[in-house]
Design a protein around this motif. Sequence first.
Motif, PDB file in Angstrom:
ATOM      1  N   ASP A   1       2.597 -13.870  -1.839  1.00 44.93           N
ATOM      2  CA  ASP A   1       0.662 -13.978  -2.175  1.00 44.93           C
ATOM      3  C   ASP A   1       0.025 -13.675  -1.983  1.00 44.93           C
ATOM      4  OD1 ASP A   1       2.129 -14.818  -4.844  1.00 44.93           O
ATOM      5  OD2 ASP A   1       0.937 -16.381  -5.116  1.00 44.93           O
TER       6      ASP A   1
ATOM      7  N   LEU B   1       0.754 -10.058  -0.675  1.00 49.50           N
ATOM      8  CA  LEU B   1       0.498  -9.225  -2.068  1.00 49.50           C
ATOM      9  C   LEU B   1      -1.339  -8.640  -1.785  1.00 49.50           C
ATOM     10  CD1 LEU B   1       3.321  -9.867  -4.300  1.00 49.50           C
ATOM     11  CD2 LEU B   1       2.125  -7.518  -3.501  1.00 49.50           C
ATOM     12  N   ALA B   2      -1.542  -9.817  -1.623  1.00 47.54           N
ATOM     13  CA  ALA B   2      -3.157  -9.696  -2.248  1.00 47.54           C
ATOM     14  C   ALA B   2      -3.796  -8.532  -1.029  1.00 47.54           C
ATOM     15  CB  ALA B   2      -3.929 -10.913  -1.970  1.00 47.54           C
TER      16      ALA B   2
ATOM     17  N   PHE C   1      -2.209  -6.614   0.953  1.00 48.18           N
ATOM     18  CA  PHE C   1      -1.494  -5.258   0.587  1.00 48.18           C
ATOM     19  C   PHE C   1      -2.456  -4.592  -0.174  1.00 48.18           C
ATOM     20  CE2 PHE C   1       1.636  -1.694  -0.450  1.00 48.18           C
ATOM     21  CZ  PHE C   1       1.885  -1.585   0.128  1.00 48.18           C
ATOM     22  N   ALA C   2      -2.949  -5.125  -1.702  1.00 46.80           N
ATOM     23  CA  ALA C   2      -3.670  -4.763  -2.271  1.00 46.80           C
ATOM     24  C   ALA C   2      -5.128  -4.278  -1.405  1.00 46.80           C
ATOM     25  CB  ALA C   2      -3.783  -5.845  -3.755  1.00 46.80           C
TER      26      ALA C   2
ATOM     27  N   LEU D   1      -4.710  -0.608  -0.198  1.00 51.45           N
ATOM     28  CA  LEU D   1      -5.311   0.466  -0.750  1.00 51.45           C
ATOM     29  C   LEU D   1      -6.685   0.499  -1.128  1.00 51.45           C
ATOM     30  CD1 LEU D   1      -1.744  -0.456  -3.456  1.00 51.45           C
ATOM     31  CD2 LEU D   1      -2.008   1.042  -1.380  1.00 51.45           C
ATOM     32  N   ILE D   2      -7.121  -0.530  -1.876  1.00 48.90           N
ATOM     33  CA  ILE D   2      -8.253  -0.535  -1.950  1.00 48.90           C
ATOM     34  C   ILE D   2     -10.033  -0.364  -0.740  1.00 48.90           C
ATOM     35  CG2 ILE D   2     -10.579  -2.074  -2.413  1.00 48.90           C
ATOM     36  CD1 ILE D   2      -8.350  -3.293  -4.488  1.00 48.90           C
TER      37      ILE D   2
ATOM     38  N   GLU E   1      -7.455   3.901   0.094  1.00 53.91           N
ATOM     39  CA  GLU E   1      -8.499   4.890  -1.059  1.00 53.91           C
ATOM     40  C   GLU E   1      -9.830   4.696  -0.957  1.00 53.91           C
ATOM     41  OE1 GLU E   1      -6.254   7.364  -1.878  1.00 53.91           O
ATOM     42  OE2 GLU E   1      -5.715   6.262   0.177  1.00 53.91           O
TER      43      GLU E   1
ATOM     44  N   GLU F   1       5.255  -1.441  -1.665  1.00 53.41           N
ATOM     45  CA  GLU F   1       5.639  -1.272  -3.182  1.00 53.41           C
ATOM     46  C   GLU F   1       6.545  -1.437  -3.617  1.00 53.41           C
ATOM     47  OE1 GLU F   1       3.387   3.112  -2.260  1.00 53.41           O
ATOM     48  OE2 GLU F   1       5.193   3.423  -2.728  1.00 53.41           O
TER      49      GLU F   1
ATOM     50  N   ILE G   1       8.298  -4.218  -2.858  1.00 55.82           N
ATOM     51  CA  ILE G   1       7.922  -5.926  -3.537  1.00 55.82           C
ATOM     52  C   ILE G   1       6.782  -5.603  -4.512  1.00 55.82           C
ATOM     53  CG2 ILE G   1       6.163  -8.170  -2.683  1.00 55.82           C
ATOM     54  CD1 ILE G   1       7.975  -8.041  -0.388  1.00 55.82           C
ATOM     55  N   VAL G   2       5.443  -5.234  -4.499  1.00 57.35           N
ATOM     56  CA  VAL G   2       4.717  -4.546  -5.549  1.00 57.35           C
ATOM     57  C   VAL G   2       5.121  -4.878  -7.257  1.00 57.35           C
ATOM     58  CG1 VAL G   2       2.804  -3.193  -6.348  1.00 57.35           C
ATOM     59  CG2 VAL G   2       2.721  -3.924  -3.777  1.00 57.35           C
TER      60      VAL G   2
ATOM     61  N   ILE H   1       6.737  -7.994  -8.653  1.00 56.59           N
ATOM     62  CA  ILE H   1       4.875  -8.956  -8.670  1.00 56.59           C
ATOM     63  C   ILE H   1       5.151  -8.067  -9.885  1.00 56.59           C
ATOM     64  CG2 ILE H   1       2.767  -9.959  -8.244  1.00 56.59           C
ATOM     65  CD1 ILE H   1       5.747 -10.796  -6.242  1.00 56.59           C
TER      66      ILE H   1
ATOM     67  N   LEU I   1      -4.740   5.105  -6.429  1.00 58.26           N
ATOM     68  CA  LEU I   1      -4.225   3.374  -5.403  1.00 58.26           C
ATOM     69  C   LEU I   1      -6.191   2.573  -5.276  1.00 58.26           C
ATOM     70  CD1 LEU I   1      -2.201   5.018  -2.247  1.00 58.26           C
ATOM     71  CD2 LEU I   1      -1.367   3.781  -4.328  1.00 58.26           C
ATOM     72  N   VAL I   2      -6.324   2.807  -5.637  1.00 58.27           N
ATOM     73  CA  VAL I   2      -7.824   1.914  -5.537  1.00 58.27           C
ATOM     74  C   VAL I   2      -7.758   0.913  -7.045  1.00 58.27           C
ATOM     75  CG1 VAL I   2     -10.376   1.623  -6.129  1.00 58.27           C
ATOM     76  CG2 VAL I   2      -9.540   3.616  -3.869  1.00 58.27           C
ATOM     77  N   TRP I   3      -7.118   1.909  -7.640  1.00 63.52           N
ATOM     78  CA  TRP I   3      -6.878   0.770  -9.695  1.00 63.52           C
ATOM     79  C   TRP I   3      -6.066   0.118  -9.240  1.00 63.52           C
ATOM     80  CZ3 TRP I   3     -11.711   0.345 -11.074  1.00 63.52           C
ATOM     81  CH2 TRP I   3     -12.525   1.771 -10.838  1.00 63.52           C
TER      82      TRP I   3
ATOM     83  N   GLY J   1      -4.827  -0.821  -6.023  1.00 59.94           N
ATOM     84  CA  GLY J   1      -4.723  -2.032  -6.312  1.00 59.94           C
ATOM     85  C   GLY J   1      -5.869  -3.202  -6.342  1.00 59.94           C
ATOM     86  N   VAL J   2      -6.584  -2.741  -7.125  1.00 59.94           N
ATOM     87  CA  VAL J   2      -7.143  -3.552  -8.033  1.00 59.94           C
ATOM     88  C   VAL J   2      -6.063  -4.688  -8.889  1.00 59.94           C
ATOM     89  CG1 VAL J   2      -8.920  -3.726 -10.157  1.00 59.94           C
ATOM     90  CG2 VAL J   2      -9.289  -2.690  -7.727  1.00 59.94           C
TER      91      VAL J   2
ATOM     92  N   LEU K   1      -2.771  -5.048  -8.930  1.00 56.95           N
ATOM     93  CA  LEU K   1      -2.356  -5.314  -8.125  1.00 56.95           C
ATOM     94  C   LEU K   1      -3.357  -7.502  -7.378  1.00 56.95           C
ATOM     95  CD1 LEU K   1       0.135  -5.643  -6.794  1.00 56.95           C
ATOM     96  CD2 LEU K   1      -0.782  -5.374  -4.609  1.00 56.95           C
ATOM     97  N   LEU K   2      -4.129  -7.131  -7.284  1.00 58.01           N
ATOM     98  CA  LEU K   2      -5.076  -8.276  -6.457  1.00 58.01           C
ATOM     99  C   LEU K   2      -5.391  -9.237  -7.778  1.00 58.01           C
ATOM    100  CD1 LEU K   2      -6.040  -8.824  -4.230  1.00 58.01           C
ATOM    101  CD2 LEU K   2      -8.288  -7.663  -4.840  1.00 58.01           C
TER     102      LEU K   2
ATOM    103  N   VAL L   1      -1.972 -10.925  -8.802  1.00 57.67           N
ATOM    104  CA  VAL L   1      -1.756 -11.667  -7.957  1.00 57.67           C
ATOM    105  C   VAL L   1      -2.863 -13.340  -8.035  1.00 57.67           C
ATOM    106  CG1 VAL L   1      -1.939 -12.729  -5.231  1.00 57.67           C
ATOM    107  CG2 VAL L   1      -0.837 -10.351  -6.218  1.00 57.67           C
ATOM    108  N   LEU L   2      -3.616 -12.564  -8.167  1.00 57.78           N
ATOM    109  CA  LEU L   2      -4.954 -14.167  -8.033  1.00 57.78           C
ATOM    110  C   LEU L   2      -4.509 -14.620  -9.588  1.00 57.78           C
ATOM    111  CD1 LEU L   2      -8.126 -12.604  -6.908  1.00 57.78           C
ATOM    112  CD2 LEU L   2      -6.420 -14.464  -5.697  1.00 57.78           C
TER     113      LEU L   2
ATOM    114  N   ARG M   1      -0.666 -15.439 -12.579  1.00 54.88           N
ATOM    115  CA  ARG M   1       1.549 -15.237 -11.909  1.00 54.88           C
ATOM    116  C   ARG M   1       2.551 -14.844 -12.661  1.00 54.88           C
ATOM    117  NH1 ARG M   1       1.287 -19.086  -7.751  1.00 54.88           N
ATOM    118  NH2 ARG M   1       3.187 -18.053  -7.166  1.00 54.88           N
TER     119      ARG M   1
END
Lengths: 306, 327
Positions: free
Chosen positions: A95, A98-99, A101-102, A105-106, A109, B259, B261-262, B265, B297-299, B301-302, B304-305, B308-309, B312
């Motif tokens: 986790d 991944l977090a 890694f996210a 990206l944020i 970009e 990616e 792994i992403v 998840i 990719l910003v979105w 990332g959001v 994905l975050l 993860v948070l 689950r």
Amino acid sequence: MSTILILEQVLNGLQFGIMLFLMAAGLTLIFGVMGLINLAHGSLYMVGAFAAAAVAGATGSFLLALAAALAAAAVAGAIIEIVVIRRLYRAAHLDQVLATFALILIFSEGTRWVFGSFPLFLDVPSYLSGPVTLPGGIQYPLYRLALIAVGLAVAVFLWWLTARTRIGIQIRAGENDREMIAALGVDISRLYTLVFALGAALAGLAGALVGAIQSVQVGMGEPVLILAFVVIVIGGIGSIKGAFIGAVLVGLTDTLGGIFLPELFKLFMEPGAATQTGSALASMAVYILMSLVLIWRPTGLFGARA
Amino acid sequence: MIAERWINWIVLLGFVVLPLWALFADEPFTITLATRAVILALAAVGLNIALGIGGLVSLGHAVFFGLGGYAMGILAHHAQTYAPLELGPLVIEGTKSMPIIWVTALVTSALAALVIGLLSLRTTGVYFIMITLAFGQMFFFFSISWSAYGGEDGLSIYVRNDFPGLNTLQPIQFFGLCLAVLCLALGIHSRLRTSPFGLALNAARQAPERVETVGLNPMRLKLLAFVISGALTGLSGALFADLNRFVSPTMFSWQLSGELIVLIIIGGVGRLMGPVIGAALFVALEHLLGGLTEFWLVWLGVILLLIVLFARGGIIGILTGKAGPNV
């Protein structure tokens, strides 16, 4: 190949290693104290470099730019610690990977959005530009010597901070037993935010300092991040001493390998093939070094825990 | 709440219906997108065996993806230049035949996984993540500096390779072939999970000491899982290269490992169809958000975050209301 060239390359390797140390010190502190793998550390390096380039462009002052880099990276670090990272301390490594890694990206970009895709430039200030003559007649850029000096000063500062101050005692205690020091009345979440911001500030400083000899662009953090990981894995995760030794080893291996491996292969191969084989091997050298260290000592040179 | 089995069938059905619709609506690009999703799903299904069942967080699976890609690239390159590959006394003819390329990709990546696994599995936790990442970087930099096969520029293959009895130049036929391979891999995954080996592997992830006490070797279980996982990801690399008719060092990049792994998840770790749903969503987002903004990719990332948070178990976890697979 002359002695002067060799000495010059050793200094280059040392300078590269010391800059890696600034990144690795933060990573290893954060892992040691909070048990967190932070892939987004390279983004903080980038934030520092961009803040420095923006402030230097607006004011023309290199010192203000450095201060801006430290402040911007520390603030960005504190914000992501409070908003995201704090929820990950007890989470699985997967986790965390991944977090963060996210977050890369944020940040990447997002920076491209604000500053565009073109690289920015940060100039070496006039009082640090130009070569100096070292004993033995070596001409070496003053700025690179200054980088080595700053890195060594940070190393001494970190040693003093962890070994001689109250905060340092709390950090070391936090590595060993977080429940116990929380029970003794230390505000653990404030301590964590502080450590994270400190690590971030060091990454930002490294970004700004290196930004003046390379270009400042999106994605500049990731290659350095991966090398910094190699450094802390070689040194043993959590050990600042290990990070320092690992960083110098990696810096020297990378720089000297690129110069000397092709020459070495020329001794017994034809020049074209030697250059090819040598440079291919040199680009892999630090990773080979890391695998060898891990196979020999699975928790790194100075590491205790996995 | 929906049962996982239903979700699985609906997703597979979607992968049959959408391209067929695209065929009749004359939208070949949609078929290409679906093929891309299927191939990425195959790569992630491979990784899911190591990651989902075995608990091995490999941040270096791009090694196998890239090896598969280069197996295709190198063989096809020698076939299209009519110059055999000479390795000392050994002379290998290039080929444009997919089955031969696939076997080469499977064997090469399985061997690489065996060596990398033997060395990396000595470490655990963060060190394992980092050493697999380091192996990935080794292959990445090697492929950049090795100019015989294009170096940084990569290798272009002019015509897609052949499969006996099919015309792979037709997008829908190539798509069907990839989907068949994906279904085969899903079959392997689902058989593996309930086999004695899969159960032992699952136990080795949760409690290695207990597995050792009953007389099994957790290290050997994990190594075998890593090899199977690497081989499948390698096969997907060969297909990916064939889809693009291009191989380059980016197939070895660590972002690609991340990616993969992403994808798992987003869909749901350790679930049979987790990687497939993840890949479908990834390609859809890439296409739809990528059309709206350059900074999609910003979105990603959001999203994905947030997963993860707060979510689950990924998409399948949200739909079924269960955070983990039933094993």
